[in-house]
Design a protein around this motif. Structure first.
Motif, PDB file in Angstrom:
ATOM      1  N   ASP A   1       0.845  -1.187   0.000  1.00 38.97           N
ATOM      2  CA  ASP A   1       0.000   0.000   0.000  1.00 38.97           C
ATOM      3  C   ASP A   1       0.886   1.245   0.000  1.00 38.97           C
ATOM      4  O   ASP A   1       1.974   1.253   0.583  1.00 38.97           O
ATOM      5  N   GLN A   2       0.414   2.286  -0.666  1.00 34.09           N
ATOM      6  CA  GLN A   2       1.153   3.549  -0.754  1.00 34.09           C
ATOM      7  C   GLN A   2       0.137   4.629  -1.089  1.00 34.09           C
ATOM      8  O   GLN A   2      -0.677   4.442  -1.997  1.00 34.09           O
ATOM      9  N   HIS A   3       0.170   5.747  -0.363  1.00 36.74           N
ATOM     10  CA  HIS A   3      -0.860   6.769  -0.546  1.00 36.74           C
ATOM     11  C   HIS A   3      -0.339   8.103  -0.013  1.00 36.74           C
ATOM     12  O   HIS A   3       0.584   8.131   0.805  1.00 36.74           O
ATOM     13  N   PRO A   4      -0.913   9.197  -0.449  1.00 39.22           N
ATOM     14  CA  PRO A   4      -0.425  10.509  -0.022  1.00 39.22           C
ATOM     15  C   PRO A   4      -0.678  10.816   1.455  1.00 39.22           C
ATOM     16  O   PRO A   4       0.022  11.636   2.054  1.00 39.22           O
ATOM     17  N   GLU A   5      -1.654  10.174   2.048  1.00 38.76           N
ATOM     18  CA  GLU A   5      -1.974  10.462   3.455  1.00 38.76           C
ATOM     19  C   GLU A   5      -0.903   9.929   4.395  1.00 38.76           C
ATOM     20  O   GLU A   5      -0.355   8.845   4.172  1.00 38.76           O
ATOM     21  N   LEU A   6      -0.627  10.657   5.469  1.00 43.51           N
ATOM     22  CA  LEU A   6       0.103  10.089   6.595  1.00 43.51           C
ATOM     23  C   LEU A   6      -0.834   9.096   7.274  1.00 43.51           C
ATOM     24  O   LEU A   6      -2.068   9.259   7.226  1.00 43.51           O
ATOM     25  N   GLU A   7      -0.275   8.082   7.901  1.00 45.63           N
ATOM     26  CA  GLU A   7      -1.126   7.063   8.527  1.00 45.63           C
ATOM     27  C   GLU A   7      -0.544   6.661   9.881  1.00 45.63           C
ATOM     28  O   GLU A   7       0.590   6.193   9.966  1.00 45.63           O
ATOM     29  N   LEU A   8      -1.344   6.862  10.916  1.00 45.11           N
ATOM     30  CA  LEU A   8      -0.947   6.420  12.257  1.00 45.11           C
ATOM     31  C   LEU A   8      -1.707   5.146  12.586  1.00 45.11           C
ATOM     32  O   LEU A   8      -2.941   5.121  12.546  1.00 45.11           O
ATOM     33  N   SER A   9      -0.973   4.099  12.884  1.00 48.64           N
ATOM     34  CA  SER A   9      -1.582   2.803  13.150  1.00 48.64           C
ATOM     35  C   SER A   9      -1.286   2.367  14.572  1.00 48.64           C
ATOM     36  O   SER A   9      -0.141   2.457  15.030  1.00 48.64           O
ATOM     37  N   VAL A  10      -2.310   1.900  15.256  1.00 46.04           N
ATOM     38  CA  VAL A  10      -2.170   1.385  16.614  1.00 46.04           C
ATOM     39  C   VAL A  10      -2.561  -0.086  16.583  1.00 46.04           C
ATOM     40  O   VAL A  10      -3.641  -0.438  16.094  1.00 46.04           O
ATOM     41  N   VAL A  11      -1.676  -0.935  17.092  1.00 45.92           N
ATOM     42  CA  VAL A  11      -1.960  -2.375  17.110  1.00 45.92           C
ATOM     43  C   VAL A  11      -2.878  -2.663  18.290  1.00 45.92           C
ATOM     44  O   VAL A  11      -2.500  -2.453  19.442  1.00 45.92           O
ATOM     45  N   VAL A  12      -4.095  -3.130  18.010  1.00 49.30           N
ATOM     46  CA  VAL A  12      -5.044  -3.383  19.093  1.00 49.30           C
ATOM     47  C   VAL A  12      -5.150  -4.870  19.426  1.00 49.30           C
ATOM     48  O   VAL A  12      -5.731  -5.234  20.450  1.00 49.30           O
TER      49      VAL A  12
ATOM     50  N   VAL B   1       3.954  -2.785   3.820  1.00 47.27           N
ATOM     51  CA  VAL B   1       3.217  -4.050   3.909  1.00 47.27           C
ATOM     52  C   VAL B   1       3.155  -4.416   5.385  1.00 47.27           C
ATOM     53  O   VAL B   1       4.145  -4.256   6.104  1.00 47.27           O
ATOM     54  N   VAL B   2       2.006  -4.867   5.842  1.00 42.96           N
ATOM     55  CA  VAL B   2       1.847  -5.247   7.249  1.00 42.96           C
ATOM     56  C   VAL B   2       1.614  -6.753   7.316  1.00 42.96           C
ATOM     57  O   VAL B   2       0.653  -7.271   6.746  1.00 42.96           O
ATOM     58  N   GLN B   3       2.534  -7.434   8.005  1.00 46.16           N
ATOM     59  CA  GLN B   3       2.473  -8.894   8.087  1.00 46.16           C
ATOM     60  C   GLN B   3       2.012  -9.352   9.465  1.00 46.16           C
ATOM     61  O   GLN B   3       2.361  -8.750  10.475  1.00 46.16           O
ATOM     62  N   ASN B   4       1.293 -10.450   9.464  1.00 44.93           N
ATOM     63  CA  ASN B   4       0.985 -11.158  10.710  1.00 44.93           C
ATOM     64  C   ASN B   4       1.739 -12.483  10.683  1.00 44.93           C
ATOM     65  O   ASN B   4       1.353 -13.422  10.001  1.00 44.93           O
ATOM     66  N   ARG B   5       2.838 -12.551  11.442  1.00 42.67           N
ATOM     67  CA  ARG B   5       3.684 -13.747  11.408  1.00 42.67           C
ATOM     68  C   ARG B   5       3.260 -14.790  12.423  1.00 42.67           C
ATOM     69  O   ARG B   5       3.890 -15.838  12.544  1.00 42.67           O
ATOM     70  N   SER B   6       2.207 -14.485  13.182  1.00 37.04           N
ATOM     71  CA  SER B   6       1.736 -15.458  14.162  1.00 37.04           C
ATOM     72  C   SER B   6       1.108 -16.662  13.451  1.00 37.04           C
ATOM     73  O   SER B   6       0.535 -16.542  12.368  1.00 37.04           O
ATOM     74  N   ALA B   7       1.213 -17.816  14.099  1.00 40.20           N
ATOM     75  CA  ALA B   7       0.596 -19.025  13.539  1.00 40.20           C
ATOM     76  C   ALA B   7      -0.866 -19.131  13.928  1.00 40.20           C
ATOM     77  O   ALA B   7      -1.633 -19.851  13.289  1.00 40.20           O
TER      78      ALA B   7
END
Lengths: 138, 138
Positions: B49-60, B90-96
């Motif tokens: 993903d790539q976009h002009p907006e800044l993005e703040l992400s919080v892992v919940v 890219v956001v990965q979930n490496r958990s099984a």
């Protein structure tokens, strides 16, 4: 990319709440809001808080019980709540053993003129919102 | 107070990600950003993903591995990361076995004139940011 770590962030105690204020990250030019984390120990609650800023809170651990006026809302991990400007609130952690942690973003009410796409910010001579939680009163 | 429930929010699938877009809550006049939750199943990842907006992400929930350029950042539950404008990720979930859920707020870069306290917003003729995740391409 910048990262912000809940565990290692510089914190202060407000009553028995651990508060990590995002001012330490100096993001004023990047974020259209201010932010903090706060953690409420099991069986405890936040001081009664009321401020002009709207506040969006996301529960990142535990379950919150939010008291506003006569209402109580249960907000589970991952879910969120938005407080209106000047809405008084208390956030309780009713768990016996699990910490409650909340990420909060807050900002002054928007005054949007849709015609020219300009947002006028409320002036804030002190440079920082007045917040009961932030000020450490209790 | 308004509440927003991660579980009951109207969602769409983007690849195998469950995306709950906050447009459904009609908060444009209240929030100085747009927002969404997205959940990445175990072993999966978000589309590039790539976009002009800044993005703040919080892992919940869960742990995120965020790939930007040559770097990989591990972000644990409760912690956060801020993507710059146009920063590919890219956001990965490496958990099984554990789902990864992220709350994201995003907004166009600010252009603040400190002299008069006016923030001029980038014009957006389409009325909505273009996002690969949002558009459902994959």
């Amino acid at each position: 990319m910048r990262t912000f770590d809940l565990i290692t962030g510089e914190s202060l105690l407000v009553k028995d709440l651990r508060v990590v204020r995002w001012e330490q990250y100096r993001l004023d030019r990047d974020l259209p809001f201010q932010a903090m984390w706060y953690s409420v120990p099991p069986g405890s609650e936040s001081p009664l808080d009321q401020h002009p800023e709207l506040e969006l809170s996301v529960v990142v651990a535990g379950t919150a019980h939010v008291l506003t006026g006569d209402a109580v809302h249960e907000i589970r991990q991952g879910s969120a709540f938005l407080l209106s400007s000047t809405e008084a609130h208390v956030v309780q952690n009713r768990s016996a053993d699990q910490e409650l942690t909340i990420f909060s973003a807050y900002w002054m009410p928007l005054a949007t003129d849709d015609r020219d796409g300009v947002v006028r910010k409320e002036s804030n001579p002190a440079g920082r919102p007045v917040r009961i939680v932030a000020a450490g009163h209790d």
